[in-house]
Design an enzyme around this catalytic site. Structure first.
Site, PDB file in Angstrom:
ATOM      1  CG  HIS A 156      -1.945  -1.476   1.076  1.00  0.00           C
ATOM      2  ND1 HIS A 156      -2.946  -0.555   1.004  1.00  0.00           N
ATOM      3  CD2 HIS A 156      -1.707  -2.653   1.734  1.00  0.00           C
ATOM      4  CE1 HIS A 156      -4.374  -1.990   0.673  1.00  0.00           C
ATOM      5  NE2 HIS A 156      -3.194  -2.698   1.382  1.00  0.00           N
ATOM      6  CG  ASP A 363       0.142   8.861   0.891  1.00  0.00           C
ATOM      7  OD1 ASP A 363      -0.212   8.053   1.545  1.00  0.00           O
ATOM      8  OD2 ASP A 363      -1.089  10.408   1.634  1.00  0.00           O
TER       9      ASP A 363
HETATM   10  C1  GDG Z   1      -2.211   3.526   3.151  1.00  0.00           C
HETATM   11  C2  GDG Z   1      -1.307   4.343   2.420  1.00  0.00           C
HETATM   12  C3  GDG Z   1      -3.111   4.291   0.616  1.00  0.00           C
HETATM   13  C4  GDG Z   1      -8.666  10.105   8.283  1.00  0.00           C
HETATM   14  N1  GDG Z   1      -9.408  11.000   8.989  1.00  0.00           N
HETATM   15  C5  GDG Z   1     -10.424  10.407   9.345  1.00  0.00           C
HETATM   16  C6  GDG Z   1     -10.731   9.185   8.720  1.00  0.00           C
HETATM   17  N2  GDG Z   1      -9.524   9.084   7.506  1.00  0.00           N
HETATM   18  C7  GDG Z   1      -9.538   8.616   6.495  1.00  0.00           C
HETATM   19  C8  GDG Z   1      -9.299   9.192   5.015  1.00  0.00           C
HETATM   20  C9  GDG Z   1      -9.183   7.395   4.340  1.00  0.00           C
HETATM   21  C10 GDG Z   1      -8.198   6.959   5.264  1.00  0.00           C
HETATM   22  O1  GDG Z   1      -8.524   7.612   6.632  1.00  0.00           O
HETATM   23  C11 GDG Z   1      -6.310   7.309   4.825  1.00  0.00           C
HETATM   24  O2  GDG Z   1      -6.293   7.138   3.970  1.00  0.00           O
HETATM   25  P1  GDG Z   1      -4.683   7.217   3.207  1.00  0.00           P
HETATM   26  O3  GDG Z   1      -5.113   6.941   1.531  1.00  0.00           O
HETATM   27  O4  GDG Z   1      -4.667   8.999   3.151  1.00  0.00           O
HETATM   28  O5  GDG Z   1      -3.719   7.020   4.155  1.00  0.00           O
HETATM   29  P2  GDG Z   1      -3.335   5.963   4.705  1.00  0.00           P
HETATM   30  O6  GDG Z   1      -3.934   5.643   6.392  1.00  0.00           O
HETATM   31  O7  GDG Z   1      -1.590   6.310   5.163  1.00  0.00           O
HETATM   32  O8  GDG Z   1      -3.159   4.449   4.212  1.00  0.00           O
HETATM   33  C12 GDG Z   1      -1.689   4.782   1.510  1.00  0.00           C
HETATM   34  C13 GDG Z   1      -3.720   3.893   1.236  1.00  0.00           C
HETATM   35  O9  GDG Z   1      -2.826   2.781   2.604  1.00  0.00           O
HETATM   36  C14 GDG Z   1      -4.558   2.572   0.466  1.00  0.00           C
HETATM   37  O10 GDG Z   1      -4.173   1.733  -0.317  1.00  0.00           O
HETATM   38  O11 GDG Z   1      -3.984   5.488   0.043  1.00  0.00           O
HETATM   39  O12 GDG Z   1      -1.318   5.835   0.813  1.00  0.00           O
HETATM   40  O13 GDG Z   1       0.132   5.368   3.065  1.00  0.00           O
HETATM   41  O14 GDG Z   1      -9.723   6.848   4.055  1.00  0.00           O
HETATM   42  O15 GDG Z   1     -10.522   9.006   4.503  1.00  0.00           O
HETATM   43  N3  GDG Z   1     -12.177   8.655   8.602  1.00  0.00           N
HETATM   44  C15 GDG Z   1     -12.430   8.459   9.635  1.00  0.00           C
HETATM   45  N4  GDG Z   1     -12.716  10.283  10.624  1.00  0.00           N
HETATM   46  C16 GDG Z   1     -10.826  10.683  10.268  1.00  0.00           C
HETATM   47  O16 GDG Z   1     -10.888  11.747  11.089  1.00  0.00           O
HETATM   48  N5  GDG Z   1     -13.777   8.177   9.586  1.00  0.00           N
END
Ligand code: GDG
Length: 458
Positions: A156, A363
């Site tokens: 990821h 990312d």
């Molecule tokens: C890894 C990789 C890759 C954030 N704040 C809240 C909340 N979130 C949710 C967002 C989003 C998720 O968390 C974060 O996803 P990301 O993709 O931005 O980042 P990582 O957690 O680092 O994920 C990344 C991912 O895996 C998938 O393959 O894209 O690059 O690092 O969905 O909306 N959700 C809630 N409350 C919050 O305050 N409910």
């Protein structure tokens, strides 16, 4: 059809009768519901007794097999080697790496422990899909237990350059352990190429198209950009407008344009640089004072690790500094919130915003920017300022791409986004929505599992 076994570090069991909140959890549950199968991993608890067999819970036809970690595994496998060596190096942050040999040993031992526990639940006729950096050596450990199953691994996060990888003591073994899998999936073409380069240079692997050979192993490689469930998120964003919290948020804007960000509180997300960029916006474009607000949700994450706690304090100080300097009795420019919100509130925040600000320093993909696009009202969409170092930048051509290390450049892009003419906003949004729809969540897991099914012959 073979049963599917998904393995990830953390498994959260949905409450009976309810679907799961997280995007990835939704995707993997939908893949498991279609294939039938099991999700195996850590239940989030710490227990001194690791001799227990995995607890099996059935929900909606899916078996969740979970087990606790003991304190050593939690500290050394999870917080230590996974999150203080692999996470920083794979995010090109050598300065944050803290290597301890004992933690590396516990990382491998914990993977072996997972493999032993999982092996007792396998019949030998499954497709095994392993997720992310915590579990790189799991495939090799399962092979040592005698498994001949088809096994795929999806990374990821980004894959680091060979030179950075070489900073991890034992990197050869780590790299070689990827070859226990049949299919290795990456988020972007760049990650795939970087992996091939490292495998050829460090291990002497041989490449032919998207297949690498090393010893007697043959590893197929593919690119599977993670997506979102567009329809569900669009519905949630629309529905959020009826919610009290979102109505209050809109009322509190008082005619100001809203810039919004929501990330896990993580140093890879570029939150400090982002805060600085907003300060430059107020300093360099003073006409925005009293006319713009920046709301940043930073949901708590890995707070037991010093770097994360330091970052929390740094962000509190930056937000306090900007507000102390620029606020008025009736205007506070930065709303910095260190809490996790329900997803509907997040969608409501994105829908109410004129600008989505997503500037990670690195990312794998970044789902927040895709969620921002889905949350917009197509009749009057907001603009997206996106880091060119996020995997999503490969797909979202309609975003204003910025170098996340340059707060002045981010401030310029914010200015451009805030002034963007209506037609341009609509055009850019339509192009981004089309791309987010094209590579959605279902396509992601379907393509990966199709390729895994054919990995040996294809
Ligand atoms: C890894 C990789 C890759 C954030 N704040 C809240 C909340 N979130 C949710 C967002 C989003 C998720 O968390 C974060 O996803 P990301 O993709 O931005 O980042 P990582 O957690 O680092 O994920 C990344 C991912 O895996 C998938 O393959 O894209 O690059 O690092 O969905 O909306 N959700 C809630 N409350 C919050 O305050 N409910």
């Amino acid at each position: 059809m073979k049963d599917l076994v998904v393995v990830s570090n953390r498994v959260s069991i949905p409450e009976a009768g309810r679907s799961q909140a997280g995007g990835l959890a939704m995707a993997l549950n939908s893949a498991l519901a279609r294939h039938g199968g099991m999700w195996f991993g850590w239940n989030g608890e710490i227990s001194h007794d690791t001799s227990l067999q995995p607890t099996q819970t059935c929900r909606n036809g899916i078996t969740y097999a979970t087990l606790p970690l003991n304190a050593e595994q939690h500290d050394d496998y999870y917080l230590g080697f996974s999150n203080e060596v692999l996470w920083p190096i794979f995010h090109f942050n050598l300065g944050a790496m803290k290597f301890q040999r004992r933690q590396a040993e516990v990382y491998y031992a914990t993977n072996l422990h997972f493999a032993e526990k999982l092996s007792t639940l396998l019949t030998g006729d499954e497709l095994i899909w392993v997720h992310d950096y915590h579990l790189i050596p799991l495939g090799e450990a399962l092979r040592r237990q005698g498994s001949h199953a088809l096994m795929g691994f999806f990374l990821h996060i980004p894959f680091p350059s060979a030179e950075l990888l070489r900073c991890i003591p034992g990197h050869r073994d780590l790299l070689a352990s990827f070859f226990a899998y049949d299919l290795l999936g990456f988020q972007t073409p760049q990650d795939l190429e970087t992996f091939c380069h490292a495998a050829i240079r460090i291990l002497g692997a041989k490449r032919s198209d998207n297949v690498l050979r090393y010893g007697d192993r043959r590893l197929k490689l593919g690119i599977y950009p993670v997506g979102i469930d567009v329809d569900t998120l669009q519905r949630e964003a629309q529905h959020s407008e009826t919610k009290q919290t979102v109505r209050q948020l809109r009322a509190s804007l008082g005619g100001c344009a809203l810039i919004a960000g929501a990330d896990r509180l993580d140093y890879s997300k570029g939150l400090g640089e982002r805060m600085l960029a907003f300060e430059h916006l107020l300093d360099d474009y003073p006409h925005y004072r009293r006319h713009v607000l920046y709301t940043q949700i930073a949901s708590p994450s890995r707070s037991a690790i010093t770097e994360y706690d330091d970052l929390r304090q740094q962000l509190e100080s930056q937000a306090g500094h900007i507000n102390g300097l620029h606020s008025d009795l009736d205007w506070v420019p930065v709303h910095y919130i260190n809490k996790t919100y329900p997803r509907t509130a997040l969608m409501g925040l994105f829908r109410a915003a004129q600008v989505g600000l997503v500037t990670p320093l690195r990312d794998g993909m970044n789902l927040v920017c895709k969620e921002f696009v889905a949350a917009q009202d197509s009749r009057n969409p907001g603009a997206l300022v996106l880091s060119e170092l996020a995997g999503a930048a490969h797909e979202l051509e309609g975003a204003l791409l910025v170098n996340p290390y340059d707060p002045h450049a981010i401030a310029e892009a914010l200015d451009q986004a805030l002034q963007m003419p209506y037609e341009e906003r609509c055009q850019r949004h339509a192009s981004m929505l089309a791309s987010v729809r094209c590579n959605d969540l279902t396509r992601w897991w379907q393509r990966f599992l199709d390729d895994l099914g054919y990995a040996v012959s294809g």
